[in-house]
Each structure stands twice: as structure tokens, then as C-alpha cells.
Design a protein around this motif. Sequence first.
Motif, PDB file in Angstrom:
ATOM      1  N   MET A   1       0.840  -1.186   0.000  1.00 50.12           N
ATOM      2  CA  MET A   1       0.000   0.000   0.000  1.00 50.12           C
ATOM      3  C   MET A   1       0.879   1.241   0.000  1.00 50.12           C
ATOM      4  O   MET A   1       1.842   1.326   0.773  1.00 50.12           O
ATOM      5  CB  MET A   1      -0.905   0.013   1.232  1.00 50.12           C
ATOM      6  N   GLN A   2       0.559   2.181  -0.833  1.00 52.13           N
ATOM      7  CA  GLN A   2       1.319   3.413  -0.901  1.00 52.13           C
ATOM      8  C   GLN A   2       0.953   4.336   0.256  1.00 52.13           C
ATOM      9  O   GLN A   2      -0.204   4.408   0.678  1.00 52.13           O
ATOM     10  CB  GLN A   2       1.062   4.123  -2.235  1.00 52.13           C
ATOM     11  N   ILE A   3       1.942   5.043   0.766  1.00 55.80           N
ATOM     12  CA  ILE A   3       1.739   5.942   1.903  1.00 55.80           C
ATOM     13  C   ILE A   3       1.394   7.347   1.442  1.00 55.80           C
ATOM     14  O   ILE A   3       0.626   8.059   2.107  1.00 55.80           O
ATOM     15  CB  ILE A   3       3.009   5.944   2.780  1.00 55.80           C
ATOM     16  N   ASN A   4       1.908   7.741   0.305  1.00 57.50           N
ATOM     17  CA  ASN A   4       1.685   9.091  -0.211  1.00 57.50           C
ATOM     18  C   ASN A   4       0.194   9.393  -0.374  1.00 57.50           C
ATOM     19  O   ASN A   4      -0.583   8.549  -0.824  1.00 57.50           O
ATOM     20  CB  ASN A   4       2.387   9.243  -1.563  1.00 57.50           C
ATOM     21  N   ASP A   5      -0.183  10.611   0.022  1.00 55.28           N
ATOM     22  CA  ASP A   5      -1.563  11.086  -0.109  1.00 55.28           C
ATOM     23  C   ASP A   5      -2.560  10.257   0.690  1.00 55.28           C
ATOM     24  O   ASP A   5      -3.698  10.023   0.254  1.00 55.28           O
ATOM     25  CB  ASP A   5      -1.987  11.118  -1.580  1.00 55.28           C
TER      26      ASP A   5
END
Length: 252
Positions: A1-5
Motif C-alpha cells: 500500500m502506498q503511503i503518499n496522499d
Amino acid sequence: MQINDTAAIVTGGASGLGGATAKALAAKGAHVFAFDLAASIEKAEQVDGVTYVEADVTDGAALRPAVEQASSSGMPLRIVVNCAGIGPSSRILSKKGTHDLDLFHKVVNINLAGTFNVMTLAAEAMAQTEPLEDDQRGVVINTASVAAIEGQIGQIAYSASKGGVVGMTVPAARDLASHGIRVMTIAPGIIDTPMLATVSEEFRAGLAAGVPFPKRLGRPDEYAQLAVDIVEHDYLNGDVIRLDGSLRMAPR
């Protein structure tokens, strides 16, 4: 899972493990809501991307608006890291008498019930977000301790509370699986946090000498690095990871 935004909640986020984790997540592009008590927030290092929110993890009614602040920030709430906790020492029986029951209740209430409280309210908000790949919506990372397994003399309350956090890991992961929410637990060993800042260098050296390798105290940024890795690794779920340099705690 991406952390950005994304939006992230970190309890105990004004210092120590929580402070390092809040900083690491913000550096990855998250909007972090660092929950802590007012006295701790006053002393906190101001970090870009981190909003400090006064919140008591044991107060369900007061905590809900804080969680809503994070979930209504304009970014989806996908990350929760529970670092808030206390670790007073007292034996069951000592020259002073029996262990104070109110102290036992306090430790369990903050370390265990507080963790459960934040996880529950945050999961409710996460469940309302749009699912990502594999229907995932977020991850909760709780903090236990090696004392959950090898509690030392005087750690009866602390060990009981952290053992409860370990025990919640699998059922919480199973409960929240249908909502696309992972649950993991980190069990740190001896980490060089502000709680150790008041002890002598000689005592600190003695603690470090007991760690097999590397023969030093752990660092808060190493905890934060592991928390980031867990968030980004989608197949980690329902497990406890020790962060202890292979330390096995002696009785005292």
C-alpha cells in the motif's frame, strides 16, 4: 500500500517511537495526525506534514472527534500506528506491600484498552474508504513489547498489558479482514526512547551489553522504518514481529 496522499494516525506521536514514526510517515507523503497528551505536544518537535492533536486514548467519547478529524482531512485514513503507553514498575509483593490495584488498572487501561479503543474507532472510519487493489483499505500497527513474553521482575502490569496487545493481533486481523484492514504488532526490545534518557550511561551500557547483536540499544527510527515496511508490504497480516537484536530478557 502506498503511503503518499493518505491520512495516518500515530498515538504517542509527540515523542519516542510515535514521534519517529510520525516523522517517517510524513516524509513518505502522509498527512499524519499525532495523538498525544497536551504536556507532550507542548514539547514536541514540529514536523512538516504532522498535525498534533490532543487526545487521551482511554477516553472513547473524546477520542472519536480526533479520529474524525483525521478521517475528514481530505485524504483517506489508511494507517494507524499505536505507540501510546506507559511502563511503571512494581512487584506483586514487596517491602512496601502488595501491587497497587489502581496502578495495574491504569497500565492496562492505557496500554491495552487504549490500543483497542483507537484501533476500533479508526477501523470504523477506514471501513468507509474506497478499497484499493485486493480490496484493501488500510493497516493498523500496534505496539507490544518483548516483555509480553519475557516480563522481568516488577513488570507484571506492563507485561500483562503488552501480552494483551499480542493476544489481540490474530483475532483483530480476522475480525477486520472482511473490511480490507490488516493488523500487525511490533514487539520492541530495549529502545533508546526518552524514558531511558534519565538513567546513567553506565546503566545504559549494561542494557546494551545484554543484546546479542548488534550490541547496542535500538533506535526509534528503526521502529519507524519497520512500521513503514509493514504498511508498504501488503501480505503482512496477523503477526507479531520482534525488534530486539535477538534479546531474551533476563529475570531482572
